[in-house]
Scaffold this active site. Structure first.
Site, PDB file in Angstrom:
ATOM      1  N   LYS A  36     -20.489  66.196  64.031  1.00  0.00           N
ATOM      2  CA  LYS A  36     -18.925  66.225  64.146  1.00  0.00           C
ATOM      3  C   LYS A  36     -18.367  65.692  62.700  1.00  0.00           C
ATOM      4  O   LYS A  36     -18.248  64.655  61.960  1.00  0.00           O
ATOM      5  CB  LYS A  36     -18.596  64.760  65.072  1.00  0.00           C
TER       6      LYS A  36
ATOM      7  N   GLU B 162     -23.551  55.174  55.301  1.00  0.00           N
ATOM      8  CA  GLU B 162     -23.133  55.612  53.970  1.00  0.00           C
ATOM      9  C   GLU B 162     -21.638  55.178  53.864  1.00  0.00           C
ATOM     10  O   GLU B 162     -20.841  56.263  54.361  1.00  0.00           O
ATOM     11  CB  GLU B 162     -23.176  57.062  53.712  1.00  0.00           C
TER      12      GLU B 162
ATOM     13  N   CYS C 264     -16.710  58.301  46.955  1.00  0.00           N
ATOM     14  CA  CYS C 264     -17.109  57.035  47.381  1.00  0.00           C
ATOM     15  C   CYS C 264     -17.916  56.394  46.182  1.00  0.00           C
ATOM     16  O   CYS C 264     -17.577  55.121  46.124  1.00  0.00           O
ATOM     17  CB  CYS C 264     -18.109  57.507  48.292  1.00  0.00           C
TER      18      CYS C 264
ATOM     19  N   GLU D 260     -11.032  49.381  48.474  1.00  0.00           N
ATOM     20  CA  GLU D 260     -11.284  50.971  47.939  1.00  0.00           C
ATOM     21  C   GLU D 260      -9.805  51.607  48.003  1.00  0.00           C
ATOM     22  O   GLU D 260      -9.187  51.633  49.030  1.00  0.00           O
ATOM     23  CB  GLU D 260     -12.278  51.516  48.824  1.00  0.00           C
TER      24      GLU D 260
HETATM   25  P1  NAD Z   1     -13.253  57.627  58.130  1.00  0.00           P
HETATM   26  O1  NAD Z   1     -14.170  56.304  58.411  1.00  0.00           O
HETATM   27  O2  NAD Z   1     -11.813  57.644  58.612  1.00  0.00           O
HETATM   28  O3  NAD Z   1     -13.897  59.055  58.948  1.00  0.00           O
HETATM   29  C1  NAD Z   1     -15.356  59.406  58.845  1.00  0.00           C
HETATM   30  C2  NAD Z   1     -15.506  60.132  60.123  1.00  0.00           C
HETATM   31  O4  NAD Z   1     -15.974  59.257  60.909  1.00  0.00           O
HETATM   32  C3  NAD Z   1     -14.545  61.307  60.347  1.00  0.00           C
HETATM   33  O5  NAD Z   1     -15.356  62.449  60.868  1.00  0.00           O
HETATM   34  C4  NAD Z   1     -13.965  60.688  61.708  1.00  0.00           C
HETATM   35  O6  NAD Z   1     -13.422  61.467  62.533  1.00  0.00           O
HETATM   36  C5  NAD Z   1     -15.090  59.799  62.238  1.00  0.00           C
HETATM   37  N1  NAD Z   1     -14.600  58.738  62.948  1.00  0.00           N
HETATM   38  C6  NAD Z   1     -13.576  57.854  62.949  1.00  0.00           C
HETATM   39  N2  NAD Z   1     -13.531  56.983  63.873  1.00  0.00           N
HETATM   40  C7  NAD Z   1     -14.806  57.080  64.772  1.00  0.00           C
HETATM   41  C8  NAD Z   1     -15.525  56.597  65.913  1.00  0.00           C
HETATM   42  N3  NAD Z   1     -14.633  55.664  66.220  1.00  0.00           N
HETATM   43  N4  NAD Z   1     -16.367  57.007  66.255  1.00  0.00           N
HETATM   44  C9  NAD Z   1     -17.073  58.209  65.582  1.00  0.00           C
HETATM   45  N5  NAD Z   1     -16.659  58.781  64.661  1.00  0.00           N
HETATM   46  C10 NAD Z   1     -15.411  58.303  64.161  1.00  0.00           C
HETATM   47  O7  NAD Z   1     -13.595  57.941  56.858  1.00  0.00           O
HETATM   48  P2  NAD Z   1     -12.813  59.043  55.788  1.00  0.00           P
HETATM   49  O8  NAD Z   1     -11.460  58.773  55.472  1.00  0.00           O
HETATM   50  O9  NAD Z   1     -13.146  60.521  56.563  1.00  0.00           O
HETATM   51  O10 NAD Z   1     -13.645  59.096  54.509  1.00  0.00           O
HETATM   52  C11 NAD Z   1     -13.526  58.177  53.578  1.00  0.00           C
HETATM   53  C12 NAD Z   1     -14.540  57.229  53.403  1.00  0.00           C
HETATM   54  O11 NAD Z   1     -15.826  57.727  53.313  1.00  0.00           O
HETATM   55  C13 NAD Z   1     -14.175  56.289  52.137  1.00  0.00           C
HETATM   56  O12 NAD Z   1     -14.664  55.107  52.507  1.00  0.00           O
HETATM   57  C14 NAD Z   1     -15.491  56.804  51.533  1.00  0.00           C
HETATM   58  O13 NAD Z   1     -16.047  55.798  50.339  1.00  0.00           O
HETATM   59  C15 NAD Z   1     -16.596  57.181  52.430  1.00  0.00           C
HETATM   60  N6  NAD Z   1     -17.687  58.071  51.743  1.00  0.00           N
HETATM   61  C16 NAD Z   1     -18.892  57.497  51.624  1.00  0.00           C
HETATM   62  C17 NAD Z   1     -19.867  58.266  51.246  1.00  0.00           C
HETATM   63  C18 NAD Z   1     -21.230  57.676  50.764  1.00  0.00           C
HETATM   64  O14 NAD Z   1     -22.160  58.470  50.386  1.00  0.00           O
HETATM   65  N7  NAD Z   1     -21.283  56.413  50.635  1.00  0.00           N
HETATM   66  C19 NAD Z   1     -19.722  59.669  50.734  1.00  0.00           C
HETATM   67  C20 NAD Z   1     -18.245  59.781  51.041  1.00  0.00           C
HETATM   68  C21 NAD Z   1     -17.449  59.183  51.633  1.00  0.00           C
END
Ligand code: NAD
Length: 490
Positions: A173, A248, A282, A382
């Site tokens: 997803k 992650e 990230c 962040e």
């Molecule tokens: P987010 O947590 O809002 O969403 C990430 C994913 O989770 C999306 O696909 C979203 O639809 C899904 N999601 C949201 N709520 C959910 C739930 N209740 N159940 C299942 N899935 C759900 O994050 P974002 O805004 O898309 O991404 C930014 C974040 O990702 C930042 O905090 C960034 O640091 C982190 N990130 C980390 C890494 C790493 O390698 N550590 C890499 C890239 C991004």
């Protein structure tokens, strides 16, 4: 109707007919219409993956799995520009950056293509010549994968490549805002003959389409990349069925600069660390921790360079960075900086939206902020935008203490001309990746992941593949005998 869900080897629309229109954040133009799944679609995808895994659909030899991944890598290279264009339209990121991402994605598939089957298990000494005792790795089973929008296909590749190399089935997803390259990847997997049900794609909002991937008993592992708050929800939901969890999450990554560092290289890399992809990274170097004696000169130079960064759309060849992903996200960054200023911080440059032609997209100017203190929200949370803060230190111990003063632990850097100090500081920093005199590079063969609240588990490298395996001990007694433990006499 939009047939963009890939379930059990077929392209289907969402059962309730839902769709979502995707817009390019650089100018708001329409990019495409995709299916918006509900939890029922995701449950159907989980059932398909379960059937495929239990029927042994992907139970081919490890070298065959490896060969398949190498063919995926080759096909991704052939279709690179098509993929890069789709990624740029969904994210607003520069086309050249998307091209680099596509090279990295192909390299990831290539790496796991070569690694597949290398781990053949090991025989352990049971202390009895009649016993053959071996420890083997097996696929986990059905993997749920949830990914963010900043590096859409790269984050997908870090999960899909090792999961397939290890012999799993999966349901993916991707982020709802950036679905197109995941659709293209499924097309490649299908075209190259991956058996039906091994790879499944659902699109849509996290709480609806994503939630079953952490809660459903037929999912054996959930691998999530995204924000800390969502990560906590996923871990809590996964606890109900005690599935394996890999997280992650975010980072608040310190970039520590000593006075004896190569000044120009340190400034230039600090700029890259903070502002590549408008800070939506990230591992962005969002906290500069600089030695007091050079702090003023360093900050002045960083501000001068930040003011010169040219923003623009994905296909504007003069642009050096792009927009933020959405109006909502830009508002979050705006509020975050405003709150920091109210706490006493000073904006040295940026802190505003793009004007003129940039008004058609979600642009936010590269922002340098000083007069911050440990504990302020600007230093703790962040931003996930083009915002960098400046903190200072006097001694090496202070530098380490400041850089470790965060509940995150994803990445950090140290800049110094003293090799001994570089090694000392690198070993004391509590972050999953440390760069010395560099910022941002990563390698498919080196593990990536966070300490503390930046996550659990690792992606990439051999550990990145181990996440997708179960370990089993097989104890074979070749000379069965009566134990005599319980008496047979009445
Ligand atoms: P987010 O947590 O809002 O969403 C990430 C994913 O989770 C999306 O696909 C979203 O639809 C899904 N999601 C949201 N709520 C959910 C739930 N209740 N159940 C299942 N899935 C759900 O994050 P974002 O805004 O898309 O991404 C930014 C974040 O990702 C930042 O905090 C960034 O640091 C982190 N990130 C980390 C890494 C790493 O390698 N550590 C890499 C890239 C991004």
């Amino acid at each position: 109707m939009s047939e963009t869900l890939f379930i059990d080897g077929r392209w289907v629309s969402a059962r309730q007919g839902g769709t979502r229109t995707i817009h390019c954040p650089a100018d708001g133009s329409e990019v495409g219409v995709v299916a918006e799944a509900t939890s029922a679609d995701t449950e159907a995808a989980i059932a398909a993956a379960r059937r495929a895994f239990d029927a042994g659909a992907w139970d081919v030899t490890a070298p065959e799995r490896g060969d398949f991944l190498l063919r995926v890598a080759a096909r991704l290279r052939e279709r690179k520009d098509e993929f890069a264009r789709a990624e740029s339209l969904d994210t607003g990121k520069r086309f050249v950056e998307s091209q680099i991402d596509m090279d990295d994605i192909a390299s990831c598939f290539q790496y796991y293509g070569k690694v597949a089957g290398q781990e053949a298990g090991r025989v352990v000494d049971a202390g009895d010549p009649a016993v053959v005792s071996k420890v083997v790795s097996e696929p986990v089973g059905v993997c749920g994968m949830i990914t963010p929008w900043n590096y859409p296909l790269l984050q997908v590749a870090w999960k899909v490549a090792p999961a397939l190399a290890a012999g799993n089935a999966f349901v993916l997803k991707p982020a709802e805002l950036t679905p197109h390259t995941a659709i293209l990847l499924m097309d490649v997997l299908d075209e190259l003959g991956l058996p039906a049900g091994v790879a499944n794609l659902v699109l849509g909002a996290g709480a609806e389409a994503g939630a079953p991937l952490s809660s459903h008993p037929d999912v054996d592992l959930v691998s999530f990349t995204g924000g800390l708050v969502t990560g906590r929800k996923i871990a809590a939901s996964a606890a109900e069925t005690v599935k394996k969890v890999a997280l992650e999450l975010g980072g608040k990554n310190p970039n520590v600069i000593f006075a004896d560092a190569d000044f120009d290289a340190a400034v230039d890399n600090a700029l890259n660390g903070a502002f590549v992809h408008s800070g939506q990274v990230c591992s962005a170097g969002a906290r500069i921790v600089v030695e007091e004696s050079i702090a003023e000169r360093f900050t002045d130079e960083l501000v001068r360079r930040a003011r010169n960064i040219r923003l623009g759309g994905p296909f504007d060849e003069s642009a050096e960075s792009g927009p933020l992903i959405s109006a909502e996200h830009r508002q979050k960054v705006t509020d975050y900086v405003k709150a920091g200023v109210e706490e006493g911080a000073r904006v040295r440059c940026g802190g505003e939206w793009g004007t003129g032609e940039l008004e058609q997209g979600y642009y936010y100017l590269p922002t340098v902020i000083d007069r911050v203190e440990r504990g302020m929200s600007l230093v703790v949370d962040e931003a996930f935008g083009p915002v960098v803060t400046i903190e200072t230190f006097g001694t090496e111990d202070e530098a380490v203490a400041t850089a470790n003063d965060t509940f995150y632990g994803l990445a950090g850097a140290v800049w110094t001309g003293d090799a001994g100090r570089a090694e000392r500081v690198a070993s004391r920093l509590r972050h999953g990746t440390i760069w010395i005199n560099d910022f941002h590079p990563y390698l498919p063969q080196a593990e990536w992941g966070g300490m503390k609240q930046s996550g659990t588990g690792r992606e990439l490298g051999l550990h990145g593949m181990a996440e997708y395996t179960e370990t089993k001990h097989i104890y074979h007694n070749t000379a069965p005998a009566v134990t005599g433990w319980f008496s047979d006499e009445k």
